[in-house]
Enzyme design. Structure first.
Site, PDB file in Angstrom:
ATOM      1  N   ARG A 109      41.910  65.686   7.175  1.00 46.94           N
ATOM      2  CA  ARG A 109      41.761  64.345   7.741  1.00 46.94           C
ATOM      3  C   ARG A 109      41.026  64.395   9.095  1.00 46.94           C
ATOM      4  O   ARG A 109      40.170  63.564   9.387  1.00 46.94           O
ATOM      5  CB  ARG A 109      43.171  63.769   7.920  1.00 46.94           C
ATOM      6  CG  ARG A 109      43.226  62.327   8.214  1.00 46.94           C
ATOM      7  CD  ARG A 109      44.659  61.913   8.524  1.00 46.94           C
ATOM      8  NE  ARG A 109      44.591  60.729   9.333  1.00 46.94           N
ATOM      9  CZ  ARG A 109      44.494  59.498   8.856  1.00 46.94           C
ATOM     10  NH1 ARG A 109      44.515  59.297   7.570  1.00 46.94           N
ATOM     11  NH2 ARG A 109      44.385  58.475   9.661  1.00 46.94           N
ATOM     12  N   TYR A 214      46.360  70.181  -2.857  1.00 56.86           N
ATOM     13  CA  TYR A 214      44.941  70.528  -3.014  1.00 56.86           C
ATOM     14  C   TYR A 214      44.421  71.299  -1.801  1.00 56.86           C
ATOM     15  O   TYR A 214      45.038  71.294  -0.736  1.00 56.86           O
ATOM     16  CB  TYR A 214      44.079  69.294  -3.295  1.00 56.86           C
ATOM     17  CG  TYR A 214      44.086  68.145  -2.300  1.00 56.86           C
ATOM     18  CD1 TYR A 214      43.377  68.186  -1.107  1.00 56.86           C
ATOM     19  CD2 TYR A 214      44.771  66.968  -2.597  1.00 56.86           C
ATOM     20  CE1 TYR A 214      43.347  67.102  -0.231  1.00 56.86           C
ATOM     21  CE2 TYR A 214      44.761  65.872  -1.725  1.00 56.86           C
ATOM     22  CZ  TYR A 214      44.037  65.941  -0.545  1.00 56.86           C
ATOM     23  OH  TYR A 214      44.019  64.871   0.318  1.00 56.86           O
TER      24      TYR A 214
HETATM   25  C1  LIG Z   1      50.608  59.959   3.373  1.00 55.54           C
HETATM   26  C2  LIG Z   1      49.275  59.282   3.402  1.00 55.54           C
HETATM   27  C3  LIG Z   1      48.218  59.822   2.681  1.00 55.54           C
HETATM   28  C4  LIG Z   1      46.969  59.167   2.669  1.00 55.54           C
HETATM   29  N1  LIG Z   1      45.950  59.710   1.933  1.00 55.54           N
HETATM   30  C5  LIG Z   1      44.756  59.058   1.871  1.00 55.54           C
HETATM   31  C6  LIG Z   1      43.678  59.593   1.094  1.00 55.54           C
HETATM   32  O1  LIG Z   1      43.782  60.661   0.468  1.00 55.54           O
HETATM   33  N2  LIG Z   1      42.497  58.892   1.058  1.00 55.54           N
HETATM   34  C7  LIG Z   1      42.319  57.724   1.753  1.00 55.54           C
HETATM   35  O2  LIG Z   1      41.216  57.141   1.689  1.00 55.54           O
HETATM   36  N3  LIG Z   1      43.333  57.216   2.497  1.00 55.54           N
HETATM   37  C8  LIG Z   1      44.527  57.845   2.578  1.00 55.54           C
HETATM   38  N4  LIG Z   1      45.540  57.336   3.343  1.00 55.54           N
HETATM   39  C9  LIG Z   1      45.326  56.065   4.063  1.00 55.54           C
HETATM   40  C10 LIG Z   1      44.551  56.234   5.358  1.00 55.54           C
HETATM   41  O3  LIG Z   1      45.166  57.201   6.166  1.00 55.54           O
HETATM   42  C11 LIG Z   1      44.490  54.891   6.089  1.00 55.54           C
HETATM   43  O4  LIG Z   1      44.175  53.861   5.184  1.00 55.54           O
HETATM   44  C12 LIG Z   1      43.423  54.921   7.176  1.00 55.54           C
HETATM   45  O5  LIG Z   1      43.750  55.869   8.153  1.00 55.54           O
HETATM   46  C13 LIG Z   1      43.274  53.526   7.818  1.00 55.54           C
HETATM   47  O6  LIG Z   1      42.341  53.590   8.865  1.00 55.54           O
HETATM   48  P1  LIG Z   1      42.341  52.490  10.001  1.00 55.54           P
HETATM   49  O7  LIG Z   1      41.189  52.833  10.886  1.00 55.54           O
HETATM   50  O8  LIG Z   1      42.417  51.136   9.418  1.00 55.54           O
HETATM   51  O9  LIG Z   1      43.718  52.688  10.779  1.00 55.54           O
HETATM   52  P2  LIG Z   1      44.236  53.957  11.611  1.00 55.54           P
HETATM   53  O10 LIG Z   1      43.630  55.218  11.118  1.00 55.54           O
HETATM   54  O11 LIG Z   1      45.725  53.843  11.629  1.00 55.54           O
HETATM   55  O12 LIG Z   1      43.677  53.713  13.081  1.00 55.54           O
HETATM   56  C14 LIG Z   1      44.168  52.685  13.907  1.00 55.54           C
HETATM   57  C15 LIG Z   1      43.829  53.056  15.355  1.00 55.54           C
HETATM   58  O13 LIG Z   1      44.110  51.936  16.198  1.00 55.54           O
HETATM   59  C16 LIG Z   1      44.744  52.390  17.387  1.00 55.54           C
HETATM   60  N5  LIG Z   1      45.513  51.244  17.908  1.00 55.54           N
HETATM   61  C17 LIG Z   1      46.602  50.645  17.362  1.00 55.54           C
HETATM   62  N6  LIG Z   1      47.006  49.608  18.116  1.00 55.54           N
HETATM   63  C18 LIG Z   1      46.164  49.545  19.187  1.00 55.54           C
HETATM   64  C19 LIG Z   1      46.062  48.679  20.317  1.00 55.54           C
HETATM   65  N7  LIG Z   1      46.934  47.665  20.516  1.00 55.54           N
HETATM   66  N8  LIG Z   1      45.072  48.892  21.220  1.00 55.54           N
HETATM   67  C20 LIG Z   1      44.179  49.921  21.037  1.00 55.54           C
HETATM   68  N9  LIG Z   1      44.238  50.774  19.991  1.00 55.54           N
HETATM   69  C21 LIG Z   1      45.198  50.580  19.063  1.00 55.54           C
HETATM   70  C22 LIG Z   1      45.607  53.558  16.897  1.00 55.54           C
HETATM   71  O14 LIG Z   1      45.958  54.420  17.960  1.00 55.54           O
HETATM   72  C23 LIG Z   1      44.672  54.212  15.885  1.00 55.54           C
HETATM   73  O15 LIG Z   1      43.827  55.166  16.476  1.00 55.54           O
HETATM   74  C24 LIG Z   1      46.787  57.970   3.398  1.00 55.54           C
HETATM   75  C25 LIG Z   1      47.848  57.449   4.143  1.00 55.54           C
HETATM   76  C26 LIG Z   1      49.085  58.087   4.142  1.00 55.54           C
HETATM   77  C27 LIG Z   1      50.203  57.482   4.935  1.00 55.54           C
END
Ligand SMILES: Cc1cc2nc3c(=O)[nH]c(=O)nc-3n(C[C@H](O)[C@H](O)[C@H](O)COP(=O)(O)OP(=O)(O)OC[C@H]3O[C@@H](n4cnc5c(N)ncnc54)[C@H](O)[C@@H]3O)c2cc1C
Length: 384
Positions: A109, A214
Site C-alpha cells: 500500500r 498474496y
Molecule cells: C482491510 C482493508 C483492505 C483494503 N484493500 C484494498 C484493496 O486491495 N484495493 C483497493 O483498491 N482498496 C482497498 N481498501 C480500501 C482503500 O484502503 C480505501 O478505499 C482508500 O484508502 C480510500 O482512499 P481515500 O483517499 O478516500 O481515503 P484515505 O486513504 O483514508 O485518506 C484520507 C486522508 O484524509 C486525511 N484527513 C482526514 N480528515 C482530515 C481533516 N479533517 N483534515 C485534513 N486531513 C484529513 C487522513 O489523514 C488521510 O490521509 C482496503 C481497505 C481496508 C480497510
C-alpha cells in the site's frame, strides 16, 4: 484537456486526494492539499489494483512505476479453508491484459501511495493541517484549520476518508456502519514462513470468515495477508490498533496447514474495524465535493476502495477541465452524477462478499476506463 486556472483545495493526502491533485495539476490548476498527519507512515498492508485502476494510473503516467513495484499474479485461487479444495480459479495477468486492457497488480500500500505522491510536488502538500471548519461565501470556500490558520479556494474537494468531517458537515453526524467484522492485516518477509509454500494469490474461505494471502512485489520476498474475521464486540472507537497474534491464530486454527504456517510466521499484525455506508443522497454542495471513502466507503471484499477513489479523481478532472469559472458547482454535480451509479453498485456488491456475484459482475468492474467513459449530461452546456 484544456483547463482554466482555478484554486482547488483538497482535504486529505490519501490515495484519492493525491490522485486528484496530480490530475488537476496537469490541467494547470492551482492546487493545495491539506493533510492532518505530520508525516506518512509505512503501515504493513498490501493493496490490489484491478485493471480499471491500472488504466487510471496509465493515464496519470504512473503505470510503469507501479508495474515495476508490483506482483502480477497469473491466477488468483479461491480455496476451501480447511481442505484447500479449489472453488474457483481466476486467470489474471495476460488474460486480463487481453480482455480488459490492463493487468491486476498486487503491491505494498505504501508503494502505491508513494507512486501517487511522486506525481505531486512536495510544496503542494501542507502537513499538520486538520480542517476543522469551512464556509462557502462570495463564490469561494473559506477553510479553517486546527492550528488557527485560514485559507480560501474556488473549490474544495474532501478526500478525507471514511470518517470524513466534511461529509458530516454536509449530511449530519452518522458513523459508518460497523459490519461486526475485523480485518487482521500485515506484511512480512516471506523467508520467515517455514514448512509451507505460498501461492501467488489465494483467498481461503470458510463459512463465516476468510483470509487472503498474496505477495506484494515481483521478487515475492514480502508476503501480505488480510482477513475478514467476525468480532461483533470490537470497540469501533479504536477502529485500528495492533492485533493479538495468539487470538488471530486461534481464530484460524481450523484452516489449512499453509494458512497456519503463514500465521505462525507472522511477527506483528494490525487489526481494523470493517465499516461501510449505504450510498449517500448527494456528494456535492455548491463548491464542495466529496471524493473516495468520504462518499463511498465499502468493504474490501472486491478490492475496489482505492481503485474507485482514483477513478473519481480522473472523472473529476475531466468534469473540471472544461468548466467555466462561473459554473464550478454544476461541474461538481456532473462529477457526482457521472460517478455515483457505479460506486453505489460496487458498494452494494462488495458488501455481499459473494464470489458468484463477483464472478458475474467482473467484466463490468474491470472494463471501465475512467478516462473514456461517457460523462453525465453537462448542465452548464445546456443552460449556456
Ligand atoms: C482491510 C482493508 C483492505 C483494503 N484493500 C484494498 C484493496 O486491495 N484495493 C483497493 O483498491 N482498496 C482497498 N481498501 C480500501 C482503500 O484502503 C480505501 O478505499 C482508500 O484508502 C480510500 O482512499 P481515500 O483517499 O478516500 O481515503 P484515505 O486513504 O483514508 O485518506 C484520507 C486522508 O484524509 C486525511 N484527513 C482526514 N480528515 C482530515 C481533516 N479533517 N483534515 C485534513 N486531513 C484529513 C487522513 O489523514 C488521510 O490521509 C482496503 C481497505 C481496508 C480497510
Amino acid at each position: 484537456m484544456t483547463g482554466a486556472k482555478f484554486k482547488v483545495a483538497i482535504i486529505g493526502a490519501g490515495m484519492g486526494g493525491l490522485a486528484t491533485a496530480a490530475n488537476l495539476l496537469r490541467l494547470g490548476m492551482d492546487v493545495r492539499i491539506y493533510e492532518q498527519a505530520r508525516q506518512f507512515q509505512r503501515v504493513g498492508a498490501g493493496i490490489q489494483q484491478g485493471p480499471n485502476a491500472v488504466k487510471v494510473l496509465r493515464g496519470m503516467g504512473l503505470e510503469e512505476r507501479v508495474r515495476d513495484l508490483a506482483f502480477k499474479p497469473q491466477m488468483t485461487r479461491y480455496r476451501e479453508a480447511a481442505t484447500g479444495d479449489l472453488m474457483w480459479e481466476r486467470p489474471q495477468a495476460d488474460v486480463y491484459e487481453a480482455k480488459y486492457g490492463a493487468p491486476q497488480l498486487l503491491l505494498h500500500r505504501a508503494d502505491l501511495h508513494e507512486a501517487l505522491a511522486s506525481a505531486v510536488p512536495d510544496s503542494v502538500i501542507q502537513r499538520s493541517k486538520k480542517l476543522v471548519d469551512f464556509a462557502q461565501t462570495g463564490g469561494g470556500v473559506d477553510m479553517t484549520f486546527a492550528d488557527g490558520t485560514q485559507e480560501r479556494a474556488d473549490v474544495m474537494i474532501a478526500a478525507d476518508g471514511v470518517h470524513s468531517f466534511v461529509r458530516e458537515r454536509m449530511l449530519g453526524p452518522e458513523r459508518p456502519r460497523f459490519t461486526g467484522r475485523v480485518a487482521y492485516r500485515t506484511t512480512f518477509p516471506t523467508h520467515l514462513i517455514k514448512g509451507a509454500e505460498v501461492e501467488g494469490s489465494t483467498k481461503w474461505m470458510a463459512k463465516d470468515r476468510h483470509i487472503v494471502i498474496y505477495y506484494v512485489n515481483p521478487k515475492r520476498d514480502e508476503v501480505y495477508f488480510v482477513t475478514s474475521t467476525p468480532e461483533p464486540d470490537f470497540g469501533v472507537e479504536s477502529w485500528s490498533r495492533e492485533g493479538d497474534l495468539d487470538e488471530l491464530r486461534e481464530e484460524y486454527r481450523d484452516f489449512h496447514p499453509t494458512v497456519r504456517a503463514v500465521l505462525d510466521a507472522c511477527p506483528v499484525v494490525h487489526k481494523w474495524a470493517l465499516v461501510e455506508r449505504d450510498p449517500l443522497p448527494f456528494w456535492t454542495q455548491g463548491r464542495v465535493a466529496l471524493l473516495g471513502d468520504a462518499c463511498h466507503p465499502m468493504t474490501p471484499y472486491m478490492a475496489q476502495g482505492a481503485g474507485t477513489s482514483i477513478e473519481d479523481a480522473a472523472v473529476l478532472a475531466r468534469c473540471l477541465a472544461d468548466a467555466p469559472a462561473s459554473r464550478l458547482p454544476e461541474a461538481l454535480k456532473r462529477y457526482e452524477k457521472s460517478r455515483k451509479p457505479r460506486t453505489s453498485w460496487i458498494q452494494s456488491s462488495s458488501s455481499t462478499n459473494d464470489i458468484e456475484r463477483f464472478r458475474r459482475e467482473q467484466d463490468q468492474v474491470f472494463s471501465y476506463n475512467a478516462w473514456e467513459e461517457p460523462l453525465a449530461e453537462n448542465a452548464f452546456e445546456l443552460t449556456r
